[in-house]
Scaffold this active site. Structure first.
Site, short mmCIF file in Angstrom:
data_model
loop_
_atom_site.label_atom_id
_atom_site.label_comp_id
_atom_site.label_asym_id
_atom_site.label_seq_id
_atom_site.Cartn_x
_atom_site.Cartn_y
_atom_site.Cartn_z
N GLY A 9 -24.97 2.55 3.24
CA GLY A 9 -23.94 3.03 2.30
C GLY A 9 -24.37 2.70 0.89
N GLY A 35 -22.56 3.78 -2.05
CA GLY A 35 -21.47 4.28 -2.89
C GLY A 35 -21.06 3.23 -3.91
N GLY A 40 -21.94 -0.33 -2.13
CA GLY A 40 -23.34 -0.53 -1.74
C GLY A 40 -24.32 -0.41 -2.90
CE LYS A 89 -4.58 0.45 0.38
NZ LYS A 89 -5.62 -0.48 -0.04
P1 NAD Z 1 -17.89 5.34 -1.42
O1 NAD Z 1 -17.23 6.57 -0.91
O2 NAD Z 1 -18.10 5.15 -2.87
O3 NAD Z 1 -19.33 5.17 -0.71
C1 NAD Z 1 -19.53 5.27 0.66
C2 NAD Z 1 -21.03 5.34 0.92
O4 NAD Z 1 -21.25 5.39 2.33
C3 NAD Z 1 -21.70 6.60 0.35
O5 NAD Z 1 -23.03 6.30 -0.03
C4 NAD Z 1 -21.70 7.55 1.54
O6 NAD Z 1 -22.71 8.54 1.45
C5 NAD Z 1 -21.96 6.59 2.65
N1 NAD Z 1 -21.50 7.04 3.98
C6 NAD Z 1 -20.35 7.70 4.25
N2 NAD Z 1 -20.28 7.95 5.58
C7 NAD Z 1 -21.38 7.41 6.10
C8 NAD Z 1 -21.89 7.35 7.42
N3 NAD Z 1 -21.21 7.87 8.45
N4 NAD Z 1 -23.08 6.73 7.62
C9 NAD Z 1 -23.75 6.19 6.59
N5 NAD Z 1 -23.34 6.23 5.34
C10 NAD Z 1 -22.16 6.85 5.10
O7 NAD Z 1 -17.04 4.13 -0.80
P2 NAD Z 1 -16.99 2.63 -1.32
O8 NAD Z 1 -15.88 2.49 -2.28
O9 NAD Z 1 -18.36 2.17 -1.66
O10 NAD Z 1 -16.48 1.89 0.01
C11 NAD Z 1 -17.37 1.59 1.07
C12 NAD Z 1 -16.64 0.70 2.07
O11 NAD Z 1 -16.18 -0.49 1.42
C13 NAD Z 1 -15.39 1.31 2.72
O12 NAD Z 1 -15.28 0.80 4.02
C14 NAD Z 1 -14.27 0.78 1.86
O13 NAD Z 1 -13.04 0.75 2.57
C15 NAD Z 1 -14.78 -0.64 1.61
N6 NAD Z 1 -14.19 -1.27 0.43
C16 NAD Z 1 -14.32 -0.71 -0.80
C17 NAD Z 1 -13.78 -1.35 -1.90
C18 NAD Z 1 -13.93 -0.79 -3.28
O14 NAD Z 1 -13.58 -1.49 -4.23
N7 NAD Z 1 -14.47 0.40 -3.46
C19 NAD Z 1 -13.06 -2.56 -1.73
C20 NAD Z 1 -12.96 -3.13 -0.46
C21 NAD Z 1 -13.53 -2.47 0.62
#
Ligand code: NAD
Length: 411
Positions: free
Chosen positions: A214, A216, A219, A104
């Site tokens: 979530g 994003g 989700g 990382k």
């Molecule tokens: P993102 O930023 O695209 O989406 C995050 C979502 O959560 C958004 O809808 C945001 O409005 C919502 N959110 C943020 N803070 C919040 C809160 N306090 N309460 C409720 N909702 C909240 O992020 P993502 O890429 O979808 O990642 C989400 C999670 O999955 C993170 O923990 C990330 O580390 C993990 N993750 C992501 C990936 C990836 O490929 N994107 C891979 C492994 C793990």
């Protein structure tokens, strides 16, 4: 346990290593990174001034293969955060059956403060100054603050330096620059494949109810697949609030509403629900897909879901997990359920190495095979050793790493 992410990661490592009966020398080896790199480089900004940037790359353990994983461009980046993430990626790759070590890195910068030209020069500078790189050495992917655009520039810079094409040297690049199909949906779709197995293995009906916190990158894709396959998503939320409908929410239309309004809030035919209440819904499967530590010692006693699948990283604290275990609420851990992105990154590397590019059907079906295999291995170990699913996933990962470390003669 401290809130420092490195302490949290090391705590999980020692707990699982103890249960796995790992050789103390292997535990010692896995408790520190193989190497950390901190470097600086000067860069001329658009206004003519020179700014000095600080950058890092952490290599945790490469017993299973070359280093691989994300690059963060964030203002508050710390070396401890990167060490924790590199350790987690070492474990996640092993859980997913991916022949790669955990790496990382990143730059201390707020990319929003940069112009497009500055962002391009910064990405190219990172690659140029990165001390170790290459398809068989260390393959940087995207993470917070980076994207397929920055990864395309990084690959181009690397290929300019070495003087020939090497598409497997950088991950998460655009398909036009030898990237893979399916990157955007990989993590959310992987969680969906795990959900499908959970429905079968834990005896849920096809009309079981699901809540997703979530909406994003992870989700929204997961929820789209749940709706498309006829599951009943009764509650969804984002940072602005949540929505509820006992009859189920059409998450395909909800994605359109999100594109228009920027939030899931006020989606027609639903009633509002707070993020706290969403977590406490009486629901079959709860999937936190937003941020860490949302299920903790304060609300664990009020969780009524029959099952939790962690889509976010670390949404259930260890204190909460003990309480959930006592209440017989299983938790499918992040390292097993959200490993889809890492698996598809490995497919991207395979395609780059072979110059044979897969269609989307092949990416999806291979992802399903790989993530389902890891999930079943975790279930088997949990039953055999009578440990939590999280510990089972970590034990499997650590035993694979230990076997390689020993056969290599490192300890
Ligand atoms: P993102 O930023 O695209 O989406 C995050 C979502 O959560 C958004 O809808 C945001 O409005 C919502 N959110 C943020 N803070 C919040 C809160 N306090 N309460 C409720 N909702 C909240 O992020 P993502 O890429 O979808 O990642 C989400 C999670 O999955 C993170 O923990 C990330 O580390 C993990 N993750 C992501 C990936 C990836 O490929 N994107 C891979 C492994 C793990």
């Amino acid at each position: 346990m401290s809130a420092n992410p490195l302490s949290t990661a090391l705590y999980s490592l020692r707990q699982a290593a103890g249960l796995a009966g790992l050789d103390p020398k292997v535990i010692e080896l896995l408790s520190t990174p193989k190497r950390t790199m901190e470097f600086t480089f000067p860069m001329r900004m658009d206004n003519g001034e020179v700014r000095i940037f600080t950058a890092y790359r952490v290599h945790w353990c490469d017993a299973l293969g070359g280093f691989k994983d994300g690059t963060r461009f964030t203002e508050n980046l710390t070396l401890d955060e990167l060490k924790a993430l590199a350790l987690w990626m070492t474990i996640k790759h092993s859980v997913g059956g991916i022949p790669a070590g955990g790496g990382k890195g990143g730059i201390v910068v707020n990319p929003e403060d940069l112009s497009e030209w500055e962002l391009e020069r910064l990405s190219r500078n990172y690659m140029r100054h990165l001390p170790m790189k290459g398809a068989w050495v260390d393959v940087p992917g995207a993470d917070i603050g980076t994207s397929e655009k920055t990864q395309g520039w990084m690959l181009d810079e690397y290929e300019s330096i070495i003087g020939f094409h090497s598409p497997a040297a950088v991950n998460d690049k655009p398909t036009a620059v030898s990237g893979t199909l399916g990157t955007d949906e990989a993590t959310g779709l992987g969680v969906y494949f795990v959900f499908e197995q959970v429905v079968k293995d834990f005896g849920f009906e096809k009309n079981c109810s699901v809540a997703v916190q979530g909406f994003g990158k992870v989700g929204s894709i997961l929820a789209k697949y749940l709706t498309e396959n006829g599951y009943k998503v009764i509650a969804v939320s984002d940072v602005y609030g949540g929505i509820f409908s006992a009859n189920g929410i059409d998450c395909i239309k909800l994605n359109e509403h999100l594109s228009k309004t920027g939030s899931v809030v006020d989606f027609p035919g639903t009633e509002p629900v707070s993020n706290d209440d969403l977590l406490e819904q009486e629901v079959d499967v709860l999937i936190p897909a937003a941020v860490q530590s949302v299920i903790n010692e304060d609300n664990a006693s009020r969780i009524k879901a029959k099952m939790i699948i962690e889509a976010a990283n670390g949404p259930v604290t260890s204190e909460a997990e003990e309480e959930l275990r006592a209440k017989n609420i299983p938790v499918i851990p992040d390292v097993a359920s959200n490993v889809g992105g890492a698996i598809v990154c490995h497919f991207e590397r395979i395609q780059g190495l072979t110059d044979e590019y897969w269609d989307i059907a092949r990416v999806r079906s291979q992802l399903k095979d790989w993530i389902t295999r890891a999930y079943h291995q975790m279930l088997a170990t949990a039953a055999d050793k009578k440990v939590s699913l999280r510990m089972a996933a970590w034990i499997n990962a650590l035993l694979k790493i230990e076997a390689s470390v020993k056969k290599r003669g490192w300890v």
